[in-house]
Design a protein around this motif. Sequence first.
Motif, mmCIF file in Angstrom:
data_model
loop_
_atom_site.group_PDB
_atom_site.id
_atom_site.type_symbol
_atom_site.label_atom_id
_atom_site.label_comp_id
_atom_site.label_asym_id
_atom_site.label_seq_id
_atom_site.Cartn_x
_atom_site.Cartn_y
_atom_site.Cartn_z
ATOM 1 N N ALA A 88 1.076 3.702 -2.062
ATOM 2 C CA ALA A 88 1.064 1.851 -1.784
ATOM 3 C C ALA A 88 2.681 1.649 -2.251
ATOM 4 N N VAL A 89 3.753 1.655 -3.159
ATOM 5 C CA VAL A 89 4.647 2.009 -3.931
ATOM 6 C C VAL A 89 6.278 2.741 -2.547
ATOM 7 N N SER A 90 5.465 4.104 -1.738
ATOM 8 C CA SER A 90 5.914 4.486 -1.271
ATOM 9 C C SER A 90 5.494 4.581 0.133
ATOM 10 N N ALA A 91 4.614 4.143 0.122
ATOM 11 C CA ALA A 91 4.302 3.672 2.196
ATOM 12 C C ALA A 91 5.397 2.028 2.770
ATOM 13 N N LEU A 92 4.833 1.598 1.233
ATOM 14 C CA LEU A 92 5.290 0.070 2.138
ATOM 15 C C LEU A 92 7.534 0.313 1.227
ATOM 16 N N ARG A 93 7.418 0.919 1.007
ATOM 17 C CA ARG A 93 9.316 0.461 1.029
ATOM 18 C C ARG A 93 9.695 1.382 2.780
ATOM 19 N N ALA A 94 9.061 2.540 2.903
ATOM 20 C CA ALA A 94 9.354 2.861 3.422
ATOM 21 C C ALA A 94 9.404 2.269 4.977
ATOM 22 N N THR A 95 8.035 1.645 5.017
ATOM 23 C CA THR A 95 7.685 0.890 6.248
ATOM 24 C C THR A 95 8.796 -0.702 6.092
ATOM 25 N N LEU A 96 8.717 -0.554 4.961
ATOM 26 C CA LEU A 96 10.317 -1.540 5.211
ATOM 27 C C LEU A 96 11.689 -1.387 5.709
ATOM 28 N N ALA A 97 11.648 -0.568 5.428
ATOM 29 C CA ALA A 97 12.954 0.128 6.215
ATOM 30 C C ALA A 97 13.136 0.727 7.237
ATOM 31 N N ALA A 98 11.704 1.078 8.000
ATOM 32 C CA ALA A 98 11.429 1.512 9.213
ATOM 33 C C ALA A 98 11.821 -0.597 9.960
ATOM 34 N N LEU A 99 11.118 -1.532 9.318
ATOM 35 C CA LEU A 99 11.594 -2.791 9.584
ATOM 36 C C LEU A 99 12.312 -3.348 10.229
ATOM 37 N N ASP A 100 13.214 -2.754 9.143
ATOM 38 C CA ASP A 100 15.137 -3.436 8.988
ATOM 39 C C ASP A 100 15.413 -2.930 9.557
ATOM 40 N N ARG A 125 -1.482 12.736 -0.184
ATOM 41 C CA ARG A 125 -0.503 11.415 -0.481
ATOM 42 C C ARG A 125 0.019 10.852 1.156
ATOM 43 N N LEU A 126 0.344 11.510 1.527
ATOM 44 C CA LEU A 126 0.155 11.069 2.687
ATOM 45 C C LEU A 126 -0.645 10.154 3.163
ATOM 46 N N ARG A 127 -1.952 10.661 3.547
ATOM 47 C CA ARG A 127 -2.706 9.777 3.692
ATOM 48 C C ARG A 127 -3.485 8.846 3.272
ATOM 49 N N ALA A 128 -3.047 8.796 1.348
ATOM 50 C CA ALA A 128 -3.145 7.309 0.870
ATOM 51 C C ALA A 128 -2.461 6.752 1.311
ATOM 52 N N GLU A 129 -1.208 7.221 1.981
ATOM 53 C CA GLU A 129 -0.364 6.094 2.275
ATOM 54 C C GLU A 129 -0.350 5.365 3.423
ATOM 55 N N ALA A 130 -0.914 6.005 4.527
ATOM 56 C CA ALA A 130 -1.875 5.677 5.668
ATOM 57 C C ALA A 130 -2.648 4.893 5.646
ATOM 58 N N ALA A 131 -3.686 4.828 3.774
ATOM 59 C CA ALA A 131 -4.766 3.896 4.516
ATOM 60 C C ALA A 131 -4.354 2.806 3.893
ATOM 61 N N VAL A 132 -3.284 3.015 3.229
ATOM 62 C CA VAL A 132 -2.806 1.532 2.888
ATOM 63 C C VAL A 132 -2.250 0.610 3.580
ATOM 64 N N LEU A 133 -1.115 1.283 4.519
ATOM 65 C CA LEU A 133 -0.303 0.475 5.703
ATOM 66 C C LEU A 133 -1.873 0.322 6.348
ATOM 67 N N LEU A 134 -2.508 0.900 6.853
ATOM 68 C CA LEU A 134 -4.120 0.491 7.586
ATOM 69 C C LEU A 134 -4.267 -0.691 6.965
ATOM 70 N N GLY A 135 -4.677 -0.748 5.554
ATOM 71 C CA GLY A 135 -5.866 -1.913 5.175
ATOM 72 C C GLY A 135 -4.882 -2.828 5.192
ATOM 73 N N LEU A 136 -3.022 -2.857 5.374
ATOM 74 C CA LEU A 136 -3.183 -4.326 5.637
ATOM 75 C C LEU A 136 -2.783 -4.604 7.004
ATOM 76 N N LEU A 137 -3.231 -4.114 7.899
ATOM 77 C CA LEU A 137 -3.435 -4.137 9.182
ATOM 78 C C LEU A 137 -5.096 -5.405 9.381
ATOM 79 N N GLU A 138 -5.649 -4.897 8.979
ATOM 80 C CA GLU A 138 -7.139 -5.103 8.246
ATOM 81 C C GLU A 138 -7.106 -6.540 7.203
#
Length: 106
Positions: free
Chosen positions: A8-20, A88-101
């Motif tokens: 979750a931490v890895s996915a959220l950090r990378a996504t925040l950077a992508a948003l930035d 790990r990549l699938r788990a990160e994707a699940a975290v991000l998709l979970g945020l959308l749901e």
Amino acid sequence: MRARDKAAVSALRATLAALDNTEAVPVGEAELRGVALEQSPAGAGTTEAARRELSERDVIDVVRAEAAERLDAAAQLTAPAHADRAARLRAEAAVLLGLLEAPGTA
């Protein structure tokens, strides 16, 4: 996050950077050339550029793109030696998709 969920931490950090990065305003070619040193602006705030305002749809699109990138990368890691990385990549994707749901998300 309290449990230090690394995926979750890895996915959220990378996504925040992508948003930035998405908020960044493209620099024109003329601005890249610059001017002579004696003509360049000086002082506080002279290097600041206005950022784009992202709509909710823009944010959702970036989060979906980040999740899709992780799922694509995991699908390409077929060798048994890469099973942990793919999981790990699938788990990160699940975290991000979970945020959308989550409730309140369009």
